[in-house]
Design a protein around this motif. Structure first.
Motif, PDB file in Angstrom:
ATOM      1  N   ASN A  54      -1.007  10.849   2.734  1.00 10.82           N
ATOM      2  CA  ASN A  54      -1.895  10.720   1.682  1.00 10.82           C
ATOM      3  C   ASN A  54      -1.925  11.939   0.702  1.00 10.82           C
ATOM      4  O   ASN A  54      -2.004  12.900   0.926  1.00 10.82           O
ATOM      5  CB  ASN A  54      -3.415  10.420   2.538  1.00 10.82           C
TER       6      ASN A  54
ATOM      7  N   GLU B 277      -7.030  -1.439  -7.994  1.00 10.57           N
ATOM      8  CA  GLU B 277      -5.822  -1.206  -7.820  1.00 10.57           C
ATOM      9  C   GLU B 277      -5.167  -2.143  -6.894  1.00 10.57           C
ATOM     10  O   GLU B 277      -3.891  -2.809  -6.958  1.00 10.57           O
ATOM     11  CB  GLU B 277      -5.582   0.161  -7.118  1.00 10.57           C
TER      12      GLU B 277
ATOM     13  N   GLY C 209       1.904   3.070 -10.129  1.00 14.23           N
ATOM     14  CA  GLY C 209       1.378   2.081  -9.419  1.00 14.23           C
ATOM     15  C   GLY C 209       1.878   1.893  -8.187  1.00 14.23           C
ATOM     16  O   GLY C 209       3.016   2.403  -7.787  1.00 14.23           O
ATOM     17  N   VAL C 210       1.390   1.025  -7.281  1.00 21.54           N
ATOM     18  CA  VAL C 210       2.177   0.683  -6.063  1.00 21.54           C
ATOM     19  C   VAL C 210       3.675   0.131  -6.283  1.00 21.54           C
ATOM     20  O   VAL C 210       3.665  -0.816  -7.112  1.00 21.54           O
ATOM     21  CB  VAL C 210       1.274  -0.376  -5.237  1.00 21.54           C
TER      22      VAL C 210
ATOM     23  N   CYS D 247      -9.120   7.124   4.153  1.00 17.94           N
ATOM     24  CA  CYS D 247      -7.965   6.892   3.540  1.00 17.94           C
ATOM     25  C   CYS D 247      -7.141   6.014   4.896  1.00 17.94           C
ATOM     26  O   CYS D 247      -7.499   6.122   5.929  1.00 17.94           O
ATOM     27  CB  CYS D 247      -7.258   8.237   3.309  1.00 17.94           C
TER      28      CYS D 247
ATOM     29  N   PHE E  87      -3.400   8.028  -3.505  1.00 21.52           N
ATOM     30  CA  PHE E  87      -2.433   7.259  -3.360  1.00 21.52           C
ATOM     31  C   PHE E  87      -1.663   7.729  -2.042  1.00 21.52           C
ATOM     32  O   PHE E  87      -1.819   8.846  -1.436  1.00 21.52           O
ATOM     33  CB  PHE E  87      -1.538   7.071  -4.449  1.00 21.52           C
ATOM     34  N   THR E  88      -1.105   6.673  -1.282  1.00 21.22           N
ATOM     35  CA  THR E  88      -0.348   7.089  -0.031  1.00 21.22           C
ATOM     36  C   THR E  88       1.384   7.057  -0.532  1.00 21.22           C
ATOM     37  O   THR E  88       1.913   6.131  -0.982  1.00 21.22           O
ATOM     38  CB  THR E  88      -0.339   5.939   0.939  1.00 21.22           C
TER      39      THR E  88
ATOM     40  N   ILE F 202       5.300   4.994  -3.527  1.00 18.83           N
ATOM     41  CA  ILE F 202       3.737   4.653  -3.448  1.00 18.83           C
ATOM     42  C   ILE F 202       3.643   3.498  -2.566  1.00 18.83           C
ATOM     43  O   ILE F 202       3.958   2.281  -3.201  1.00 18.83           O
ATOM     44  CB  ILE F 202       3.257   4.932  -4.846  1.00 18.83           C
TER      45      ILE F 202
ATOM     46  N   LYS G  32      -2.819   2.802  -3.204  1.00 17.82           N
ATOM     47  CA  LYS G  32      -3.694   3.569  -4.287  1.00 17.82           C
ATOM     48  C   LYS G  32      -4.889   3.135  -4.367  1.00 17.82           C
ATOM     49  O   LYS G  32      -5.038   1.897  -4.204  1.00 17.82           O
ATOM     50  CB  LYS G  32      -2.653   3.357  -5.644  1.00 17.82           C
ATOM     51  N   THR G  33      -5.659   4.181  -4.863  1.00 19.42           N
ATOM     52  CA  THR G  33      -7.139   3.762  -4.733  1.00 19.42           C
ATOM     53  C   THR G  33      -7.695   3.798  -6.078  1.00 19.42           C
ATOM     54  O   THR G  33      -6.966   4.406  -7.066  1.00 19.42           O
ATOM     55  CB  THR G  33      -7.884   4.585  -3.954  1.00 19.42           C
TER      56      THR G  33
ATOM     57  N   ALA H 119      -3.687   8.471 -13.145  1.00 24.18           N
ATOM     58  CA  ALA H 119      -3.909   7.193 -12.210  1.00 24.18           C
ATOM     59  C   ALA H 119      -3.006   6.237 -13.239  1.00 24.18           C
ATOM     60  O   ALA H 119      -2.592   5.223 -12.417  1.00 24.18           O
ATOM     61  CB  ALA H 119      -5.249   7.103 -11.899  1.00 24.18           C
TER      62      ALA H 119
END
Length: 470
Positions: free
Chosen positions: A60, A210, A78-79, A102, A49-50, A25, A28-29, A74
């Motif tokens: 995405n 985030e 995380g990233v 995005c 998230f990407t 990842i 992330k939003t 969520a």
């Protein structure tokens, strides 16, 4: 599950009914909610998230569902985490709708994750994780396609509202400020100070929780950022340019570690410049506001009180201490007492050079403009402890020693030793600036603003006041 059972992101197509992909990842939003179109009393929740699985491909992913499912999902990653996504829906991107909010991706598609059909879970294959993790440091845009902070400042309002790439180092991490909007929604804001060789301080503002959490894991003065698609605007209140991280932005930290994937020479040079600027103290000298006049600094501290106050004081503060100078290496070689720095970038140089050797100096290739100045480290000791490695530089050093750099260089060894013993092991009245420092073992660093032999009567009065405090 074995890595071979996953599809590469580059191979995804809407005709695939049960795709399985794995990736790291890189963005992330925050979770957001919207009223359901069919039932206004019901809210649907979503976040995105990407996901990246190779240097060339990332995609995405958007999750939809009820409050419990979306917030639970969520909070589970995380990233920087490596996850597997199963049974998502592969759909075409729609630039006019959700995809315009995005990050821009090389994939023609996006993935939709729902509670009823999809699964997102941590990748357990060690070899796959080892392969994916370096991708977190690879910029999503051409690493040579960026604006320097100087370019942004120079263009000013001409760039107002533009989305650009920025390469800069973190100078200072601000505090997260919480707020509540007029309609009752809670928000947060973080301002990070950036710098490069052209600008000593430039604001980067973040509103997304985030992104704030990700930025707070980075170390100021030791982290270089490549911010893809940052929005820059002219702030009338500040009278200058500001950059903002948006949902379209992707923040990449320390791209220098993956130079085997792409050309990150500029990032590597900036990392070296940031390290030099941090170690030299040049960044601290540039901090605003300017130091107050020495005569206005009246609060008296013991060494232990200075250390104790610094623990709960994240900003610089000033004070007076009556302490002994327990270290003052004036009889070292001249090169250790006096240092020559480029006037443009503060990089340490030698006067024999024709131009500054810092690859990022704005005056590289031009005639060298440099100045020599005192650059000393002093220890201050009293009955409560020692404040080690306080910097004594420039004009403050000249006023303390009573001689200029040129006059000092003409002194012989005996004269330098005599000058040293005028202060060494003598009680002095010292005005100091105390700054937090992640590099110092004690967590703080002192800068001497002035130092003079203390008046015995003044010392006696000071010691009496200390006894009364007890």
């Amino acid at each position: 599950m074995a890595a071979q059972s996953f599809l590469a992101i580059s191979e995804l197509h809407p005709s695939f009914s049960h795709p399985k992909v794995v990736g790291v990842i890189i963005g992330k939003t925050d979770v957001r909610s919207f009223p359901d179109r069919k039932n206004a009393d019901v809210h649907r929740f979503t976040f995105g998230f990407t996901l990246r699985d190779s240097p060339d491909f990332f995609i995405n992913v958007t999750a939809w569902g009820n409050d419990g499912y979306v917030n639970g999902l969520a909070s589970s990653f995380g990233v920087g985490d490596c996850v597997a996504v199963e049974n998502s829906l592969v759909s075409n991107k729609d630039p006019e709708k959700g995809d315009k909010f995005c990050p821009t991706t090389p994939s023609h598609y996006r993935l939709l994750v729902t509670e009823a059909h999809s699964q997102v879970y941590p990748c357990a294959d060690v070899d796959t994780v080892d392969r994916l993790l370096p991708l977190i440091h690879l910029p999503v845009k051409d690493s040579r396609d960026f604006y320097s902070l100087g370019d942004i400042v120079a263009n000013g309002p001409k760039l107002d509202g533009a989305a650009i790439n920025i390469l800069a180092a973190i100078k200072q991490m601000g505090e997260v400020k919480q707020f509540t909007t007029s309609d009752g929604r809670r928000g947060q804001r973080l301002e990070v100070k950036l710098f490069d060789d052209s600008v000593s301080s430039f604001p980067l503002v973040c509103w997304d929780k985030e992104t704030i959490l990700t930025l707070q894991t980075f170390v100021a003065k030791e982290t270089v950022l490549f911010v893809a698609d940052a929005k820059v605007s002219f702030d009338k209140f500040r009278g200058g340019m500001v950059a903002t991280v948006t949902p379209r932005s992707v923040v990449t930290a320390n791209p220098v570690v993956v130079c085997f994937f792409s050309d990150t020479r500029e990032a590597s040079l900036l990392f070296s410049y940031a390290k030099e600027a941090s170690e030299s103290g040049a960044l601290d000298q540039d901090e605003a506001p300017e130091d107050p006049p020495v005569d206005s600094i009246t609060d008296v501290y013991t060494v232990s009180q200075l250390k104790e106050k610094a623990k709960g004081h994240p900003e610089a503060f000033f004070g007076v201490t009556y302490s002994f100078v327990s270290r003052l290496d004036l009889d070292s070689s001249v090169s250790k007492v006096i240092k020559t720095r480029c006037c443009r970038c503060k990089y340490q140089v030698t006067e024999a050079l024709q131009s500054c050797t810092n690859p990022l100096c704005s005056g590289r290739g031009q005639a060298l403009s440099a100045a020599a100045a005192f650059d000393l480290l002093v220890d201050l000791t009293d009955h409560t402890g020692t404040l080690q490695a306080c910097s004594l530089r420039g004009v403050a050093a000249e006023q303390t020693l009573g001689c200029t750099v040129e006059e000092f260089t003409r002194l012989n060894d005996d004269q330098r030793t005599a000058l040293k013993w005028r202060f060494l092991l003598e009680r002095c009245k010292t005005h100091v600036k105390i700054l937090p420092s992640a590099r110092a073992k004690s967590g703080i660093r002192g800068a001497v603003l002035s130092c003079s032999l203390a008046d015995p009567g003044e010392v006696k009065q000071h010691m009496s006041a200390l006894l009364l405090q007890r």
